[in-house]
Motif scaffolding. Structure first.
Motif, short mmCIF file in Angstrom:
data_model
loop_
_atom_site.label_atom_id
_atom_site.label_comp_id
_atom_site.label_asym_id
_atom_site.label_seq_id
_atom_site.Cartn_x
_atom_site.Cartn_y
_atom_site.Cartn_z
N ARG A 155 -4.30 -0.15 8.05
CA ARG A 155 -3.09 0.58 7.65
C ARG A 155 -2.00 -0.35 7.17
O ARG A 155 -1.37 -0.12 6.13
N GLY A 156 -1.75 -1.43 7.89
CA GLY A 156 -0.70 -2.35 7.49
C GLY A 156 -0.95 -3.03 6.16
O GLY A 156 -0.09 -2.98 5.27
N PRO A 157 -2.11 -3.67 5.96
CA PRO A 157 -2.36 -4.33 4.66
C PRO A 157 -2.35 -3.36 3.48
O PRO A 157 -1.82 -3.69 2.41
N LEU A 158 -2.93 -2.17 3.65
CA LEU A 158 -2.97 -1.23 2.54
C LEU A 158 -1.58 -0.72 2.20
O LEU A 158 -1.23 -0.59 1.01
N ALA A 159 -0.77 -0.44 3.21
CA ALA A 159 0.61 -0.01 2.95
C ALA A 159 1.42 -1.12 2.28
O ALA A 159 2.22 -0.86 1.38
N PHE A 160 1.19 -2.35 2.70
CA PHE A 160 1.90 -3.48 2.08
C PHE A 160 1.52 -3.64 0.62
O PHE A 160 2.38 -3.85 -0.24
N LEU A 161 0.23 -3.54 0.30
CA LEU A 161 -0.20 -3.69 -1.08
C LEU A 161 0.32 -2.55 -1.95
O LEU A 161 0.67 -2.76 -3.11
N THR A 162 0.38 -1.35 -1.38
CA THR A 162 0.91 -0.22 -2.15
C THR A 162 2.38 -0.41 -2.48
O THR A 162 2.81 -0.20 -3.62
N GLU A 163 3.16 -0.83 -1.49
CA GLU A 163 4.58 -1.05 -1.72
C GLU A 163 4.85 -2.31 -2.53
O GLU A 163 5.91 -2.45 -3.13
N LEU A 164 3.88 -3.22 -2.57
CA LEU A 164 4.05 -4.43 -3.38
C LEU A 164 4.11 -4.09 -4.86
O LEU A 164 4.74 -4.81 -5.65
N LEU A 165 3.47 -3.00 -5.26
CA LEU A 165 3.53 -2.59 -6.66
C LEU A 165 4.96 -2.31 -7.12
O LEU A 165 5.28 -2.48 -8.29
N ALA A 166 5.80 -1.85 -6.19
CA ALA A 166 7.19 -1.55 -6.55
C ALA A 166 8.01 -2.81 -6.74
O ALA A 166 9.08 -2.75 -7.37
N ILE A 224 5.36 4.25 -10.75
CA ILE A 224 5.98 5.21 -9.83
C ILE A 224 5.08 5.55 -8.65
O ILE A 224 5.50 6.24 -7.72
N LEU A 225 3.84 5.09 -8.68
CA LEU A 225 2.90 5.37 -7.58
C LEU A 225 3.43 4.91 -6.22
O LEU A 225 3.39 5.70 -5.26
N PRO A 226 3.93 3.68 -6.04
CA PRO A 226 4.39 3.28 -4.71
C PRO A 226 5.60 4.06 -4.22
O PRO A 226 5.75 4.29 -3.02
N ILE A 227 6.46 4.51 -5.12
CA ILE A 227 7.64 5.29 -4.71
C ILE A 227 7.21 6.62 -4.13
O ILE A 227 7.63 7.02 -3.04
N ILE A 228 6.39 7.34 -4.86
CA ILE A 228 5.94 8.66 -4.40
C ILE A 228 5.11 8.53 -3.13
O ILE A 228 5.26 9.31 -2.18
#
Length: 363
Positions: A155-166, A224-228
């Motif tokens: 959960r932590g690494p995947l959430a970090f990578l998703t928010e890294l796109l922003a 806009i993927l990481p924001i949503i």
């Protein structure tokens, strides 16, 4: 008769002194413990009413400065767009000009001072709609997986990578799109769309470069993927666990629990997250400018070149040929400024309606 033996008592040593005989210094030391460093500072600083009042006014000034900055930006945009506003009025956003020689519509002609924002409004709406169409399902899927199904170690690494796109600058997205995305679309994706859906008129073979609305929509969807996804995960976390337990207790499956117990209760906040992503898509400039083709025209085909409100400002502001041209660009900026504020305000209100009072959740 026996002799009387007098009773003798050995003197007992006095081990405890009477409290009245203790020195006053010892009593004071026992009664009052030593003050801490913080208390010594508070006692030594004296009256701080003036300092406290100054601090309060300083914080109020910092808060009011935000409103002042927004008001100054709006005032400058309104003042600099007066020339265009008086010349074209509201028709500037929905009406073009017909060339008397060719009979064709002309939307943006700086030489003859004919300006219309219609092709840029059209390009902004088309690219934003394409971005939402591609990003929303993927963002909701990522949020559902992270909150309901993801193992703890992932959960932590995947959430970090998703928010890294922003956090990636938009110019990096633009460069990646120019050198990687556009060639892939031009070589593999666009021919398939033309052969399979060309009959609809939305995918016609009239632009061999690979640039256009479709490329801009894809790059916007990635941005806009990481924001949503982040806001959707937040509103889903705010749904009480009792809702999940109640649905599961009735015999529902995991998918039914997520659909009825989580998504249904979080739908208002998810809509707010989508609208907030729309606000980001409306105002994105650099990445879109690099892949949309920058043509002030209206086309039915999504593979054709176009332009957006932000891209035309970035391309032509420093090269405006006259006062009317500059005023028209500033009027487009004013419209984009107002729309962005309204969209973001609506999105924040919808997200707040779901997450108010909810505890902060960490990964």
């Amino acid at each position: 008769m026996s002799a009387h033996v007098p009773e003798t008592r050995a003197p007992q040593p006095q081990t405890l002194m009477n409290r009245e005989t203790l020195p006053e210094e010892i009593l004071a030391a026992k009664a009052a413990p030593e003050a801490s460093a913080v208390r010594k500072y508070l006692l030594s600083r004296g009256n701080s009413a003036i300092t406290d009042q100054m601090f309060q006014w300083l914080m109020v000034l910092c808060a009011l400065s935000i409103f002042g900055i927004v008001a100054l930006i709006a005032f400058e945009l309104v003042q600099r767009s007066q020339l265009s506003w008086h010349a074209f009025g509201l028709s500037f956003f929905y009406k073009g000009f017909v060339d008397p020689d060719t009979g064709k519509s002309t939307y943006w002609d700086p030489v003859n001072s004919h300006f219309s924002a219609l092709p840029f409004v059209f390009g902004t709406l088309v690219t934003s709609f394409l971005a939402l169409l591609m990003a929303v399902p993927l963002a909701i899927g990522v949020a559902v997986f992270l909150t309901e199904m993801c193992p703890n170690f992932l959960r932590g690494p995947l959430a970090f990578l998703t928010e890294l796109l922003a956090a990636i600058p938009s110019v990096i997205y633009g460069l990646w799109a120019v050198f990687v995305l556009v060639p892939l679309l031009r070589t593999f994706v666009n021919p398939v769309l033309i052969s399979g859906l060309g009959w609809t008129g939305l995918f016609t073979d009239d632009n061999p470069t690979g640039l256009g609305f479709f490329s801009a929509g894809i790059i916007l969807a990635i941005m806009i993927l990481p924001i949503i996804s982040s806001l959707t995960r937040e509103v889903m976390t705010a749904v009480p666990h009792s809702q999940r337990e109640a649905v599961l207790a009735l015999g529902a499956t995991r998918w039914e629990m997520i659909r009825m117990g989580v998504l249904r209760n979080a739908r208002i906040g998810i809509v707010g997250a989508v609208i907030l992503g729309l606000g980001r898509a409306l105002g994105e400039t650099m990445a879109v400018t690099m892949v949309i083709g920058n043509s002030p025209e209206i086309h039915r085909s999504l593979l054709a070149n176009g332009s957006t409100m932000s891209s035309v400002i970035a391309n032509e502001f420093t090269e405006a040929v006259g006062d009317m041209h500059l005023s028209a660009l500033i009027e487009i900026g004013l419209a984009l400024f107002i729309v962005t504020i309204i969209v973001n305000a609506i999105a924040r209100i919808l997200v707040w309606m779901v997450t108010r009072g909810a505890p902060v959740n960490t990964h």
